[in-house]
Every structure is written in C-alpha cells, then in structure tokens.
Design a protein around this motif. Structure first.
Motif, PDB file in Angstrom:
ATOM      1  N   LEU A 255       5.437   4.714  -6.225  1.00  0.00           N
ATOM      2  CA  LEU A 255       5.075   6.115  -6.338  1.00  0.00           C
ATOM      3  C   LEU A 255       3.951   6.506  -5.384  1.00  0.00           C
ATOM      4  CD1 LEU A 255       6.212   8.356  -8.194  1.00  0.00           C
ATOM      5  CD2 LEU A 255       4.222   8.016  -9.664  1.00  0.00           C
ATOM      6  N   ASP A 256       3.202   5.532  -4.902  1.00  0.00           N
ATOM      7  CA  ASP A 256       2.069   5.848  -4.031  1.00  0.00           C
ATOM      8  C   ASP A 256       2.477   6.035  -2.570  1.00  0.00           C
ATOM      9  OD1 ASP A 256       2.681   3.244  -3.463  1.00  0.00           O
ATOM     10  OD2 ASP A 256       0.662   2.441  -3.838  1.00  0.00           O
ATOM     11  N   LYS A 257       3.777   6.070  -2.298  1.00  0.00           N
ATOM     12  CA  LYS A 257       4.237   6.292  -0.930  1.00  0.00           C
ATOM     13  C   LYS A 257       5.026   7.598  -0.843  1.00  0.00           C
ATOM     14  CE  LYS A 257       4.159   1.397   0.253  1.00  0.00           C
ATOM     15  NZ  LYS A 257       4.930   0.219   0.731  1.00  0.00           N
ATOM     16  N   GLU A 258       6.335   7.508  -0.723  1.00  0.00           N
ATOM     17  CA  GLU A 258       7.182   8.687  -0.565  1.00  0.00           C
ATOM     18  C   GLU A 258       8.258   8.688  -1.630  1.00  0.00           C
ATOM     19  OE1 GLU A 258       8.567  10.194   3.491  1.00  0.00           O
ATOM     20  OE2 GLU A 258      10.415   9.307   2.696  1.00  0.00           O
ATOM     21  N   VAL A 259       8.556   9.866  -2.189  1.00  0.00           N
ATOM     22  CA  VAL A 259       9.594  10.017  -3.206  1.00  0.00           C
ATOM     23  C   VAL A 259      10.618  11.028  -2.712  1.00  0.00           C
ATOM     24  CG1 VAL A 259      10.119  10.625  -5.599  1.00  0.00           C
ATOM     25  CG2 VAL A 259       7.933   9.524  -5.045  1.00  0.00           C
ATOM     26  N   ILE A 260      11.888  10.668  -2.805  1.00  0.00           N
ATOM     27  CA  ILE A 260      12.984  11.583  -2.475  1.00  0.00           C
ATOM     28  C   ILE A 260      13.636  12.032  -3.770  1.00  0.00           C
ATOM     29  CG2 ILE A 260      15.223  11.806  -1.324  1.00  0.00           C
ATOM     30  CD1 ILE A 260      14.243   9.660   0.664  1.00  0.00           C
ATOM     31  N   ILE A 261      13.861  13.327  -3.909  1.00  0.00           N
ATOM     32  CA  ILE A 261      14.527  13.881  -5.092  1.00  0.00           C
ATOM     33  C   ILE A 261      15.815  14.543  -4.618  1.00  0.00           C
ATOM     34  CG2 ILE A 261      14.287  15.335  -7.131  1.00  0.00           C
ATOM     35  CD1 ILE A 261      11.266  15.307  -6.658  1.00  0.00           C
ATOM     36  N   LYS A 262      16.949  14.120  -5.217  1.00  0.00           N
ATOM     37  CA  LYS A 262      18.234  14.586  -4.701  1.00  0.00           C
ATOM     38  C   LYS A 262      19.200  14.978  -5.813  1.00  0.00           C
ATOM     39  CE  LYS A 262      19.115  12.758  -0.074  1.00  0.00           C
ATOM     40  NZ  LYS A 262      19.526  14.080   0.419  1.00  0.00           N
ATOM     41  N   SER A 263      20.004  15.985  -5.518  1.00  0.00           N
ATOM     42  CA  SER A 263      21.195  16.345  -6.277  1.00  0.00           C
ATOM     43  C   SER A 263      22.023  17.240  -5.365  1.00  0.00           C
ATOM     44  CB  SER A 263      20.829  17.079  -7.575  1.00  0.00           C
ATOM     45  OG  SER A 263      20.443  18.415  -7.292  1.00  0.00           O
ATOM     46  N   SER A 264      23.112  17.805  -5.881  1.00  0.00           N
ATOM     47  CA  SER A 264      23.895  18.740  -5.061  1.00  0.00           C
ATOM     48  C   SER A 264      23.126  20.022  -4.782  1.00  0.00           C
ATOM     49  CB  SER A 264      25.208  19.075  -5.762  1.00  0.00           C
ATOM     50  OG  SER A 264      24.954  19.764  -6.981  1.00  0.00           O
ATOM     51  N   GLU A 265      22.070  20.301  -5.588  1.00  0.00           N
ATOM     52  CA  GLU A 265      21.287  21.524  -5.443  1.00  0.00           C
ATOM     53  C   GLU A 265      19.903  21.291  -4.853  1.00  0.00           C
ATOM     54  OE1 GLU A 265      22.573  23.834  -9.472  1.00  0.00           O
ATOM     55  OE2 GLU A 265      21.898  21.747  -9.669  1.00  0.00           O
ATOM     56  N   VAL A 266      19.479  20.043  -4.780  1.00  0.00           N
ATOM     57  CA  VAL A 266      18.096  19.699  -4.433  1.00  0.00           C
ATOM     58  C   VAL A 266      18.068  18.621  -3.360  1.00  0.00           C
ATOM     59  CG1 VAL A 266      15.972  18.669  -5.325  1.00  0.00           C
ATOM     60  CG2 VAL A 266      17.250  20.285  -6.742  1.00  0.00           C
ATOM     61  N   ASP A 267      17.243  18.824  -2.349  1.00  0.00           N
ATOM     62  CA  ASP A 267      16.989  17.805  -1.331  1.00  0.00           C
ATOM     63  C   ASP A 267      15.515  17.909  -0.948  1.00  0.00           C
ATOM     64  OD1 ASP A 267      17.041  15.917   0.631  1.00  0.00           O
ATOM     65  OD2 ASP A 267      18.499  16.933   1.912  1.00  0.00           O
ATOM     66  N   ILE A 268      14.678  17.088  -1.590  1.00  0.00           N
ATOM     67  CA  ILE A 268      13.223  17.225  -1.497  1.00  0.00           C
ATOM     68  C   ILE A 268      12.593  15.884  -1.120  1.00  0.00           C
ATOM     69  CG2 ILE A 268      11.115  17.615  -2.855  1.00  0.00           C
ATOM     70  CD1 ILE A 268      12.646  19.643  -4.494  1.00  0.00           C
ATOM     71  N   VAL A 269      11.546  15.953  -0.309  1.00  0.00           N
ATOM     72  CA  VAL A 269      10.713  14.796  -0.004  1.00  0.00           C
ATOM     73  C   VAL A 269       9.287  15.091  -0.489  1.00  0.00           C
ATOM     74  CG1 VAL A 269       9.743  13.326   1.789  1.00  0.00           C
ATOM     75  CG2 VAL A 269      12.105  14.134   1.982  1.00  0.00           C
ATOM     76  N   PHE A 270       8.733  14.172  -1.243  1.00  0.00           N
ATOM     77  CA  PHE A 270       7.361  14.283  -1.746  1.00  0.00           C
ATOM     78  C   PHE A 270       6.508  13.216  -1.074  1.00  0.00           C
ATOM     79  CE2 PHE A 270       4.046  12.778  -4.646  1.00  0.00           C
ATOM     80  CZ  PHE A 270       3.398  13.954  -4.987  1.00  0.00           C
ATOM     81  N   LYS A 271       5.371  13.624  -0.533  1.00  0.00           N
ATOM     82  CA  LYS A 271       4.449  12.693   0.108  1.00  0.00           C
ATOM     83  C   LYS A 271       3.162  12.598  -0.709  1.00  0.00           C
ATOM     84  CE  LYS A 271       6.292  13.220   4.772  1.00  0.00           C
ATOM     85  NZ  LYS A 271       6.004  13.530   6.191  1.00  0.00           N
ATOM     86  N   THR A 272       2.866  11.409  -1.181  1.00  0.00           N
ATOM     87  CA  THR A 272       1.720  11.178  -2.049  1.00  0.00           C
ATOM     88  C   THR A 272       0.411  11.226  -1.264  1.00  0.00           C
ATOM     89  OG1 THR A 272       3.038   9.819  -3.551  1.00  0.00           O
ATOM     90  CG2 THR A 272       0.648   9.540  -3.638  1.00  0.00           C
ATOM     91  N   GLU A 273      -0.570  11.938  -1.823  1.00  0.00           N
ATOM     92  CA  GLU A 273      -1.920  11.979  -1.254  1.00  0.00           C
ATOM     93  C   GLU A 273      -2.924  11.227  -2.127  1.00  0.00           C
ATOM     94  OE1 GLU A 273      -3.118  15.964  -0.258  1.00  0.00           O
ATOM     95  OE2 GLU A 273      -1.074  16.524   0.338  1.00  0.00           O
ATOM     96  N   TYR A 274      -2.682  11.244  -3.434  1.00  0.00           N
ATOM     97  CA  TYR A 274      -3.562  10.520  -4.366  1.00  0.00           C
ATOM     98  C   TYR A 274      -2.738  10.148  -5.595  1.00  0.00           C
ATOM     99  CZ  TYR A 274      -7.579   9.158  -7.174  1.00  0.00           C
ATOM    100  OH  TYR A 274      -8.477   8.431  -7.914  1.00  0.00           O
TER     101      TYR A 274
END
Length: 323
Positions: A255-274
């Motif tokens: 979780l302290d790096k990068e998280v990808i969230i996906k579905s047919s409706e969602v394509d998101i990249v989350f970048k952790t800062e803390y």
C-alpha cells in the motif's frame, strides 16, 4: 439492488435481527440504527481537506474498546501529526442512531464531538495535541450513498457515505494554527453502524475535490461487502450521487507504493505520499488498519459521462480484522 422508500425505518427488528424492509440503498439517510446485543460496530469518520492539508477525526466504538482518532498531514512540508485516545469498552462514548444526530466521546479532559445545528455539522476536539473547530455546510438537497449490507439476518451494516461537503474552520496542533477556507475545502463523512462477521477484510478509497469548477468525489470499496449482493461504489458530482454497478478491483503489492483501481467504469492510479498504521489487539479483537494518504488520477464513467482527472488528494485503506 432496490432503492428504499424515503421514510425513516428501523435497521433492526425487536429481536435484533435485520429489518428486511431496509435492504438496498437510497440517496438520503432515513435509517435509524437501533442496534441490539454485543459486537456492535459504530463509527463516525470525517475527513476535511484542501489541496495541501488533509485532516481526519473519528469516533469509533466496537463494544470491547473505543477510540478517538485525529490525524493531520501537510503534503507540502511532509509533516504528519496524530493522536489516538483509547478507552476500554468505549466508556463515555455516545454515537447517534441517526446520521444527523450528535455523537461524542470523552476521556478525562479529552473531548471529541460531532454536532448538527440546522444544515451544518460542527466538528470539535480538545485533546493534548489538537484543538479543532470546523464547520461543514450541507448544500440543499445534497445526495449521499446510504446502503444496507446484508450478509445475513444477524450480520449486517448500514453506511452513509457523504462526500464533497464545503467546510471551513481551523485546527491548532501544539500551538501551530492551520486554517481551512470554504472556497477550497471539502469534507467527507463515513457513518457506519452494524454487526459484522468475525473475520473481515476490506479496501476502501475516497476523495473529494473539484473538476472544471464542479465538486467531484468517489467512494469505492472491495472485500467487506463480498457475498452480500451489494457494493458501495459511487461517484459524487455537482451535489448528486451516481451509483456504480460493477465491483472494483484494488491491484497493488504494498500500500505504500502505487495502487490501481479497476472495473469497466473505473480506471484509477493512486500514488501514496504518506502511510499510517493502526493496530489493536485486545483478547477477542485484533485489527490492522493501514491508511494511505496520496493522490488519485484516472478516468471514471457514469451516466453517459466520462471524467478524466488528475492529482486529487484523498485516502485509501486496507483493513484486516478479527472482531
């Protein structure tokens, strides 16, 4: 998934089982959370943020223990402050049965409260580190996600997810003052009341921000609604809530790096800062909660709309518990 009739209903029957008439979701909170028995889970979790500061304040009662939680992150200075006040058996905790009711906790001279005055929520805290006075304003007819999760008639949960609420106020952290201005500050509220399965896992993502001058936010979850036939995935846009149909997948190594969230409706990249971690181990209760603070970028599709966004500040959680 059906939409509920817009009138108040009790969550539980007289014997403490789930009132089956409440199953589904609606855009306004009308459920009375009249939980009975033991192993109840009750929490109010607020987040208030602008583009630089993120502050969270929570009151949590899980029967065996209670917590008051405050944390603050400054993404420019990379500074983090936290205070967790733990109280056995949640003594002197008062959590409302209705979403717009008053809740509070107290331990000695330490106090945290959420109170409603007309169309405003007042968040206050007076603790060793934090002095908090924040006002959250509810726009007229603002919509939220209000959802019953029915694992079975004895294990169930009611949640109200409220994002993109204008807020203002100030926080004093050990003598340093931080101000939130209503033009660029938004709050989100996660209200939960339920009786849960003993073993639980979830991922959760939430943000409130702006897109082309409109208020824009998300609530996405995975894991804890598994097997219930419902999900908590939705978009908030211009004071409206739009339910998403599909389950989402959280893809990550740590979780302290990068998280990808996906579905047919969602394509998101989350970048952790803390990342913060909170552990509890009290005989029958064991919990490991990780909360990553960082930025969301990506694309969401809903109601014939497709919104592309970049660098919106928010939170992702990973929670494993036996409780």
């Amino acid at each position: 998934m059906k939409t509920l009739i817009k009138k108040r209903k009790k969550l539980c029957c007289e014997n403490g089982n789930l009132n089956l008439e409440t199953i589904g979701y609606e855009k306004y909170p009308h459920i009375i959370s009249n939980l009975k028995g033991i192993r109840k889970k009750r929490f109010n979790f607020w987040t208030v943020k602008n583009d630089i500061f993120l502050f969270s304040i929570a009151i949590v009662d899980v029967d065996y223990t209670g917590k008051g939680i405050l944390f603050f992150y400054d993404r420019v200075r990379k500074e983090y402050f936290e205070e967790v006040i733990e109280v056995p058996f949640a003594k002197n905790f008062k959590l409302s049965e209705f979403v717009y009711g008053n809740s509070s906790m107290k331990k000695g001279e330490y106090q945290i409260s959420n109170e409603y005055i007309r169309n405003n929520a007042i968040l206050k805290a007076d603790t060793k580190k934090f002095k908090v006075d924040i006002e959250v304003k509810y726009p007229e007819n603002v919509e939220s996600l209000n959802l019953i999760v029915p694992w079975n008639n004895k294990k169930f949960h009611f949640t109200s997810k409220q994002n993109c609420l204008p807020a203002m106020g100030r926080i004093n952290i050990e003598g340093r003052i931080y101000s939130f201005h209503i033009k660029n500050t938004l709050a989100s509220f996660d209200y939960g009341r339920g009786i849960w399965p003993y073993k639980t896992f979830w991922n959760w993502a939430s943000f409130s921000g702006f897109k082309d001058g409109e208020k824009f936010g998300i609530n996405l979850g995975y894991g804890w609604t598994k097997g219930s036939g419902v999900n908590e995935n939705c978009v908030f846009y211009d004071n409206k809530m739009y339910k998403l149909n599909d389950e989402v997948e959280f893809i990550y190594d740590k979780l302290d790096k990068e998280v990808i969230i996906k579905s047919s409706e969602v394509d998101i990249v989350f970048k952790t800062e803390y990342i913060r971690e909170e552990k509890t181990n009290v005989v029958v209760l064991k919990s490991n909660l990780k909360q990553a603070i960082g930025s969301f970028s990506g694309i969401i599709k809903f109601k014939n709309k497709e919104i592309e966004f970049k660098d919106i500040f928010g939170i992702i959680e990973e929670h494993k518990a036996r409780w």
